[in-house]
Write an enzyme that holds these catalytic residues in place. Structure first.
Site, PDB file in Angstrom:
ATOM      1  N   LYS A  35      32.617  45.823  56.000  1.00 22.09           N
ATOM      2  CA  LYS A  35      33.964  45.566  56.529  1.00 22.09           C
ATOM      3  C   LYS A  35      34.985  45.726  55.412  1.00 22.09           C
ATOM      4  O   LYS A  35      34.631  45.755  54.230  1.00 22.09           O
ATOM      5  CB  LYS A  35      34.017  44.157  57.112  1.00 22.09           C
ATOM      6  CG  LYS A  35      33.788  43.051  56.091  1.00 22.09           C
ATOM      7  CD  LYS A  35      33.550  41.720  56.770  1.00 22.09           C
ATOM      8  CE  LYS A  35      33.298  40.633  55.733  1.00 22.09           C
ATOM      9  NZ  LYS A  35      32.862  39.375  56.362  1.00 22.09           N
ATOM     10  N   ARG A 130      34.733  28.576  63.243  1.00 19.12           N
ATOM     11  CA  ARG A 130      35.586  29.765  63.186  1.00 19.12           C
ATOM     12  C   ARG A 130      35.350  30.535  64.478  1.00 19.12           C
ATOM     13  O   ARG A 130      36.174  30.518  65.370  1.00 19.12           O
ATOM     14  CB  ARG A 130      35.222  30.569  61.930  1.00 19.12           C
ATOM     15  CG  ARG A 130      36.365  31.293  61.317  1.00 19.12           C
ATOM     16  CD  ARG A 130      36.020  31.878  59.965  1.00 19.12           C
ATOM     17  NE  ARG A 130      34.798  32.708  59.968  1.00 19.12           N
ATOM     18  CZ  ARG A 130      34.406  33.457  58.959  1.00 19.12           C
ATOM     19  NH1 ARG A 130      35.123  33.507  57.840  1.00 19.12           N
ATOM     20  NH2 ARG A 130      33.302  34.177  59.028  1.00 19.12           N
ATOM     21  N   TYR A 252      57.199  38.322  31.003  1.00 16.06           N
ATOM     22  CA  TYR A 252      58.098  37.512  31.838  1.00 16.06           C
ATOM     23  C   TYR A 252      57.797  36.024  31.686  1.00 16.06           C
ATOM     24  O   TYR A 252      56.630  35.612  31.686  1.00 16.06           O
ATOM     25  CB  TYR A 252      57.938  37.889  33.308  1.00 16.06           C
ATOM     26  CG  TYR A 252      58.504  39.239  33.658  1.00 16.06           C
ATOM     27  CD1 TYR A 252      59.866  39.512  33.504  1.00 16.06           C
ATOM     28  CD2 TYR A 252      57.671  40.235  34.160  1.00 16.06           C
ATOM     29  CE1 TYR A 252      60.380  40.752  33.844  1.00 16.06           C
ATOM     30  CE2 TYR A 252      58.184  41.480  34.512  1.00 16.06           C
ATOM     31  CZ  TYR A 252      59.536  41.730  34.349  1.00 16.06           C
ATOM     32  OH  TYR A 252      60.047  42.950  34.690  1.00 16.06           O
ATOM     33  N   MET A 300      54.083  43.899  37.207  1.00 12.68           N
ATOM     34  CA  MET A 300      53.726  44.798  38.312  1.00 12.68           C
ATOM     35  C   MET A 300      52.838  45.954  37.850  1.00 12.68           C
ATOM     36  O   MET A 300      51.852  46.305  38.501  1.00 12.68           O
ATOM     37  CB  MET A 300      54.999  45.340  38.977  1.00 12.68           C
ATOM     38  CG  MET A 300      54.718  46.185  40.203  1.00 12.68           C
ATOM     39  SD  MET A 300      56.198  46.909  40.923  1.00 12.68           S
ATOM     40  CE  MET A 300      56.959  45.482  41.667  1.00 12.68           C
TER      41      MET A 300
HETATM   42  C1  PLP Z   1      31.585  39.091  55.805  1.00 12.82           C
HETATM   43  C2  PLP Z   1      30.469  38.521  56.573  1.00 12.82           C
HETATM   44  C3  PLP Z   1      29.175  38.519  56.021  1.00 12.82           C
HETATM   45  C4  PLP Z   1      28.878  38.951  54.616  1.00 12.82           C
HETATM   46  O1  PLP Z   1      29.081  37.868  53.740  1.00 12.82           O
HETATM   47  P1  PLP Z   1      28.761  38.002  52.186  1.00 12.82           P
HETATM   48  O2  PLP Z   1      29.050  36.658  51.656  1.00 12.82           O
HETATM   49  O3  PLP Z   1      29.697  39.036  51.659  1.00 12.82           O
HETATM   50  O4  PLP Z   1      27.350  38.414  52.077  1.00 12.82           O
HETATM   51  C5  PLP Z   1      28.138  38.072  56.815  1.00 12.82           C
HETATM   52  N1  PLP Z   1      28.358  37.640  58.084  1.00 12.82           N
HETATM   53  C6  PLP Z   1      29.593  37.621  58.626  1.00 12.82           C
HETATM   54  C7  PLP Z   1      29.770  37.135  60.013  1.00 12.82           C
HETATM   55  C8  PLP Z   1      30.678  38.049  57.892  1.00 12.82           C
HETATM   56  O5  PLP Z   1      31.905  38.023  58.433  1.00 12.82           O
END
Ligand code: PLP
Length: 361
Positions: A35, A130, A252, A300
């Protein structure tokens, strides 16, 4: 000459890390979680290194389409399932497996017209709160899905909130067992931390961050402990140096002041490249492969580094922000993330579009 910053992606490191996950759970099939553009590595580039996975898990339908266009014929899992009813048409057309985490998604499936029954992963909310059905609603959701001609196979999944931390996974694992023990179907339980730290994954592990070479339970363990290699290197060069006198400030807000004569280098890398602005003084960085630290605020397009440990460094010297440096040197992205008060996930995903990326090795 283009601005000297670049990100290097190492498909060999991705393949190595995936093999580590295999060794940790030889009987478990592995979803490579790709993802968010493969955690910032680029989906096509990551695919090169992760072809040995049993499937790919992601969120965006566009990324699923891209994977099919790259020639991947195996399983693809949509981790958040469908966002609206017509997403199911693409699932049918591309043979995508999808998570069902809420009652609307069951309704959409029931109304979906398809010749191709779907494989779905029914998600239990085992305590993270969630996504997923509460334990009391899980069974009726399963029964509804089971009765649908649109559904070919139901697998069961849940997600752990504390696989990387002190609380652990036992309470959620117990909730999962209680809610599912007499239901058939394959299980998908663990993320990277559950797999490596607890050896719990079910039939299908969901391996994300470990593929990219960050330790899933840092700082309890580091990437060396797990035998992981960095898949992403962010590197640039010094474009200037300054000689500070005692009392001189840097950048800065003058958040750094020299207490003695000191040489510093200015690096072509700033928060517009994805480097964390919250990195305070002394965030680790390599100059010509030698570990030193940042001084002053990240701006930046630039940041400053202490050159005391590398007196020979000058304009053009190689600077490693994270990943592999020259002569076998290494700077774990986890160390940088910790100094910046964040996690490696965020740094990888924040790599800015203006940074040129290429594959190496
Ligand atoms: C992103 C995600 C993972 C992967 O988690 P990692 O900690 O990167 O291994 C696994 N399951 C779900 C549902 C996720 O959203």
């Amino acid at each position: 000459m283009p601005r000297p910053i670049e990100a290097l992606i190492d498909p060999g490191a991705l393949a190595h890390n995936l093999a580590r996950a295999r060794a940790a759970a030889p009987d478990t099939r592995l979803w490579a979680v790709v993802k968010a553009n493969a955690y910032g590595h680029g989906l096509a580039r990551a695919f090169e290194g992760l072809r040995a996975a049993d499937g790919f898990a992601l969120l965006d339908l566009a990324e699923a389409q891209q994977l099919r266009a790259l020639g991947w014929r195996g399983p693809i899992l949509l981790l958040e399932g469908c966002f609206e009813p017509r997403d199911l048409e693409l699932c049918s057309r591309l043979g995508l497996w999808h998570v069902v985490h809420g009652p609307q998604q069951v309704d959409w499936l029931a109304a979906h017209k398809t010749q191709q029954p779907h494989r779905v992963f029914l998600k239990l909310n085992s305590g993270m709160n969630r996504l997923g059905f509460a334990p009391a609603a899980f069974r009726s959701a399963w029964a509804r899905l089971h009765a649908l001609p649109q559904v070919e196979e139901i697998s069961l999944m849940t997600h752990f909130s504390d696989a990387d931390g002190e609380r652990g996974i036992a309470h959620q694992l117990a909730a999962f067992e209680a809610a599912t023990h007499d239901l058939p179907g394959e299980r998908s339980l663990g993320n990277s931390a559950a797999l490596l730290r607890h050896g719990v994954a079910g039939d299908w592990a969901r391996a994300g961050i470990l593929c990219y070479g960050s330790a899933p339970d840092f700082p309890a363990h580091d990437s060396r402990h797990w035998g992981l290699q960095p898949a992403m290197t962010l590197r640039s060069r010094l474009i200037a140096t300054q000689d500070l006198q005692p009392g001189d400030s840097v950048g800065y807000g003058s958040t750094y002041r020299a207490s003695a004569p000191q040489r510093i280098g200015i690096v072509a890398c700033g928060y517009a490249d994805g480097y964390p602005r919250h990195a305070g003084n002394d965030t680790p960085v390599l100059v010509d492969g030698v570990r030193t630290g940042t001084v002053g605020r990240v701006s930046m397009d630039m940041l400053a580094v202490d050159l005391s440990p590398v007196p020979a460094a000058g304009v053009g010297s190689e600077v490693t922000l994270w990943g592999r440096g020259p002569q076998g040197s290494l700077l774990a992205i986890d160390d940088v993330a910790q100094a910046a008060g964040t996690v490696a996930y965020e740094l990888m995903c924040a790599l800015a579009p203006r940074v040129p990326v290429r594959s190496v090795g």
